[in-house]
Design a protein around this motif. Structure first.
Motif, PDB file in Angstrom:
ATOM      1  N   GLU A 155       0.832  -1.200   0.000  1.00 28.76           N
ATOM      2  CA  GLU A 155       0.000   0.000   0.000  1.00 28.76           C
ATOM      3  C   GLU A 155       0.872   1.258   0.000  1.00 28.76           C
ATOM      4  OE1 GLU A 155       0.765  -0.507   4.428  1.00 28.76           O
ATOM      5  OE2 GLU A 155       0.610  -1.774   2.646  1.00 28.76           O
ATOM      6  N   CYS A 191      -5.381   5.384   2.165  1.00 31.65           N
ATOM      7  CA  CYS A 191      -4.599   4.198   1.791  1.00 31.65           C
ATOM      8  C   CYS A 191      -4.978   3.741   0.385  1.00 31.65           C
ATOM      9  CB  CYS A 191      -4.862   3.077   2.792  1.00 31.65           C
ATOM     10  SG  CYS A 191      -4.068   1.516   2.358  1.00 31.65           S
ATOM     11  N   LEU A 193      -4.238   0.687  -2.150  1.00 33.26           N
ATOM     12  CA  LEU A 193      -3.681  -0.664  -2.272  1.00 33.26           C
ATOM     13  C   LEU A 193      -3.306  -0.930  -3.718  1.00 33.26           C
ATOM     14  CD1 LEU A 193      -3.141  -3.400  -0.828  1.00 33.26           C
ATOM     15  CD2 LEU A 193      -5.435  -4.084  -1.550  1.00 33.26           C
ATOM     16  N   SER A 204      -4.948  -0.841  -8.734  1.00 32.54           N
ATOM     17  CA  SER A 204      -4.652   0.167  -7.717  1.00 32.54           C
ATOM     18  C   SER A 204      -5.945   0.894  -7.384  1.00 32.54           C
ATOM     19  CB  SER A 204      -3.590   1.148  -8.218  1.00 32.54           C
ATOM     20  OG  SER A 204      -3.988   1.788  -9.412  1.00 32.54           O
ATOM     21  N   THR A 207      -8.570   2.335  -0.706  1.00 30.91           N
ATOM     22  CA  THR A 207      -9.052   1.237   0.131  1.00 30.91           C
ATOM     23  C   THR A 207      -9.706   1.704   1.428  1.00 30.91           C
ATOM     24  OG1 THR A 207      -7.269  -0.134  -0.754  1.00 30.91           O
ATOM     25  CG2 THR A 207      -8.365  -0.929   1.233  1.00 30.91           C
ATOM     26  N   ILE A 212      -4.170  -0.186   6.549  1.00 33.74           N
ATOM     27  CA  ILE A 212      -5.037  -1.166   5.912  1.00 33.74           C
ATOM     28  C   ILE A 212      -5.293  -2.339   6.853  1.00 33.74           C
ATOM     29  CG2 ILE A 212      -3.183  -2.518   4.834  1.00 33.74           C
ATOM     30  CD1 ILE A 212      -5.027  -2.632   2.329  1.00 33.74           C
TER      31      ILE A 212
END
Length: 341
Positions: A155, A191, A193, A204, A207, A212
């Motif tokens: 991340e 965040c 990911l 991508s 998140t 995370i």
């Protein structure tokens, strides 16, 4: 002949910079013309209706020609009685300058700002802003077919931003992106990911806020991972418990214990390189509103896959693939969009 050419060069040097720029774009478009939007629409129509001409509203096959509107063929569905044309339910639907879309996509590839695009195309930058997000909303709908073999996952974080908002509650507005008032990773950071296999298939997505957790990994990317894949991550515990629950072979890259590579092939260098390129590219926007961040992630993902080359084939692919998504957003929907995480 040589004297006339030298006189021309001398004359170009004497005109003001704005005229020089207009001359540059005129020569570029004359000497290196891109594919015309009309041609792209024809190709899009053939691809979109490759299995038969159907109504985009109800998918009924009983469609007839129904005159023309502003020079474009119009159709009517006998089942739902609605009319449509080749651009209905595509990003180009409802726009007043469709002939400029191919050139605008080319300028997006080349990284020009909206203000610069306004100078080149003669279309207000606010209109181009909505064009950009109509394209990106459609690009966001395109998903990878799946991962193969080793999948690297990690991340990265971006500062939460309400750029463009007229009223911000709970804090003062920042300038040019700003910095967090907290050290390290906090709930003030978004965040993102990123998962990437060795064939460069990439996902991508935004998140969550802050660190995370396992459930967010499953929610974001779980449908693309199964026990047949090999997962490579850093040492964060959420990845360890996620891989265990999924029954996946898992390699944790802890540089202080395992080094950067395990057994010569298990590492997260590809995904970390992607992070570095993404961060450098997104810095040019001086802050991106978090509600639009997924759009920009999809944009960078496509550019990175295509090597940032504004070739005719890449322009065609953007035009045709986004039209196949049958995703249409109005300006008001784009303006009032919210990120749900």
């Amino acid at each position: 002949m040589k004297t006339a050419f030298r006189n021309l060069l001398n004359h170009i040097k004497k005109i003001d910079p704005r005229q020089q720029e207009q001359l540059f774009w005129t020569l570029k478009n004359t000497l290196f013309p891109i594919v015309q939007t009309g041609t792209l629409v024809d190709e899009m129509r053939e691809t979109r209706f490759a299995e038969g001409f159907v109504c985009p509203h109800c998918t009924c096959e009983f469609v007839v020609r129904f005159g023309k509107y502003k020079g474009r063929q119009r159709y009517r569905c006998k089942a739902c009685r609605k009319t449509f044309n080749d651009l209905t339910n595509t990003p180009m639907h409802g726009t007043h300058y469709p002939k400029y879309w191919a050139e605008f996509i080319k300028l997006m590839f080349e990284g020009y700002s909206l203000r610069k695009c306004e100078q080149i195309l003669g279309i207000k930058w606010v209109t181009l802003f909505y064009w950009r997000h109509k394209i990106l909303n459609a690009l966001k709908e395109i998903e990878v077919d799946g991962f193969e073999g080793i999948v690297e996952m990690d991340e990265t974080y971006f500062l939460y931003s309400e750029k463009g908002s007229k009223s911000i509650s709970g804090r003062k507005g920042r300038k040019r992106g700003g910095v967090s008032k907290f050290r390290g990773i906090s709930r003030e950071q978004v965040c993102v990911l990123v998962a990437r296999d060795r064939s460069k298939q990439t996902v991508s997505k935004v998140t969550c806020m802050g660190r995370i957790i396992k459930s967010k990994v499953e929610e974001t990317i779980g449908h693309l991972l199964d026990s047949d894949k090999i997962l490579c991550t850093d040492a964060w515990r959420a990845y360890m418990t996620y891989a265990k629950d999924k029954g996946m072979e898992h390699y944790r890259i802890n540089t202080s214990k395992t080094g950067h590579v395990i057994k010569g092939i298990y590492h997260i260098q590809n995904v970390n390189g992607y992070h570095a390129r993404l961060s450098h590219w997104i810095d040019r926007f001086k802050g991106v509103a978090t509600k639009y961040l997924d759009n920009y992630l999809a944009w960078f993902q496509f550019l990175d896959m295509k090597g940032f080359d504004a070739t005719t084939s890449n322009i065609k692919e953007v035009f045709v693939s986004t039209s196949l998504c049958e995703h249409y957003s109005t300006n008001q929907q784009i303006r009032q969009s919210k990120l749900v995480i």
